[in-house]
Scaffold this active site. Sequence first.
Site, PDB file in Angstrom:
ATOM      1  N   HIS A   4      -2.977   6.541   4.722  1.00 21.32           N
ATOM      2  CA  HIS A   4      -3.500   5.358   4.035  1.00 21.32           C
ATOM      3  C   HIS A   4      -4.749   4.911   4.784  1.00 21.32           C
ATOM      4  O   HIS A   4      -4.735   4.775   6.013  1.00 21.32           O
ATOM      5  CB  HIS A   4      -2.428   4.265   4.038  1.00 21.32           C
ATOM      6  CG  HIS A   4      -2.936   2.930   3.606  1.00 21.32           C
ATOM      7  ND1 HIS A   4      -3.765   2.767   2.522  1.00 21.32           N
ATOM      8  CD2 HIS A   4      -2.730   1.679   4.121  1.00 21.32           C
ATOM      9  CE1 HIS A   4      -4.046   1.481   2.392  1.00 21.32           C
ATOM     10  NE2 HIS A   4      -3.442   0.809   3.346  1.00 21.32           N
ATOM     11  N   ASN A  20     -10.341  -0.167   2.266  1.00 21.91           N
ATOM     12  CA  ASN A  20      -8.903  -0.042   2.014  1.00 21.91           C
ATOM     13  C   ASN A  20      -8.651  -0.255   0.517  1.00 21.91           C
ATOM     14  O   ASN A  20      -8.769  -1.369   0.024  1.00 21.91           O
ATOM     15  CB  ASN A  20      -8.165  -1.097   2.852  1.00 21.91           C
ATOM     16  CG  ASN A  20      -6.666  -1.101   2.629  1.00 21.91           C
ATOM     17  OD1 ASN A  20      -6.169  -0.499   1.679  1.00 21.91           O
ATOM     18  ND2 ASN A  20      -5.948  -1.794   3.499  1.00 21.91           N
ATOM     19  N   CYS A  33       0.827  -1.218   0.000  1.00 23.68           N
ATOM     20  CA  CYS A  33       0.000   0.000   0.000  1.00 23.68           C
ATOM     21  C   CYS A  33       0.854   1.258   0.000  1.00 23.68           C
ATOM     22  O   CYS A  33       0.364   2.344  -0.302  1.00 23.68           O
ATOM     23  CB  CYS A  33      -0.932  -0.001   1.205  1.00 23.68           C
ATOM     24  SG  CYS A  33      -1.925  -1.490   1.298  1.00 23.68           S
TER      25      CYS A  33
END
Length: 332
Positions: free
Chosen positions: A259, A289, A118
Amino acid sequence: MPLYQGRPVSLFGTGIYMPEHVLTNHDLEKMVDTSDAWIKERTGISERRIAARDELTSDLALKASIEALRDASIPPEAIDMVLVATNTPDSIFPGVAPKVQGMLDASRAGACDIQSGCTSSVYALAMAASGIASGIWDNVLVIGAEVLSRLVNWKDRNTCVLFGDGAGAAVLGASRDGKNRVIASSLRSDGTKHNLITFLGGLVQYPATHDTIDAGLHHIQMKGNEVFKFANRTLPSFLEDFCRDVDCPVDKIDWWVFHQANWRIIEGVLKRMDVPLEKTIVNLDKYGNTSSASVFVALHEGLQSGKIKRGDLVLTVSFGSGMTYGAILFEV
Ligand code: UT7
């Protein structure tokens, strides 16, 4: 020193594309042994977007890019490099970036994918800024795009409730007036923890066989609680050290763009650093996510909503498989 030297670099524009189909927590209740209450309490997520069967990561990336280029008032032929942060490329090769470069007809541009969990988002932004600051590129299109829904095991409640699909893009370029500049970045990794988030099947280590399919290696596997602890333990001191090294006191930062993995992680890190929770952009409730796309999408929505204003100091932070983590500080 993590400070950028050389030419000042500015953020010229942003764009996003989120697939239409919404999958709610209540929908998931019908698929696995979970509940809307559990997902909301443990993650903050209410729903996520799922790409249509015929939508590829490159399609999402293209749509976000068109919006970002329009926002930046920069034509595709003025782009020198297309960087795509993704962990879910259409295929291992060709990469997503060359496909997008071709579809945009960005005829002067190079193109490459960046894949580092990520944190690919922050890695790609930092690399774009470095190339512009050094003078080798004038304008870079940076994209975060994911179709995680194709890699998720929809029978595994430990992972399937977390992820969503989406794309965001940003155009960075050599500053026109020296204002609104990218200030610093720090990119880190703790590869001793490479087994915490994995997708192992189908490549060199585990070429595709019936056995790899039976073993679940063609799906995302995650030791969620260990990732949770890693983020909570690593990020506060990393961010405090970063702010000290770049001589930017924590309380001077206007917006923290994290994030979007789990609200409890964002909340825990900010509380440890005594940062008011109002200083962060949160959209994981509606998107889940989205891995490499998440900070691009949050940044874009923060700007579009008018929360983040021109001149604000923004710190963008991510962490993910590897375990990688990183931050980039800029004045928007
Ligand atoms: O972008 C990549 C980075 N990834 C992340 O940031 C993920 C970080 N980790 C997390 O967000 C959290 O660890 C999770 C949301 C994944 C899990 O939350 P947790 O508070 O760490 O729960 P846990 O893994 O310790 O599990 C607690 C319980 C377990 O049951 P038992 O063993 O206590 O009976 C799990 O089986 O919750 C159970 N559980 C669920 N229950 C209902 C796990 N998933 C679910 C679910 N619905 N979806």
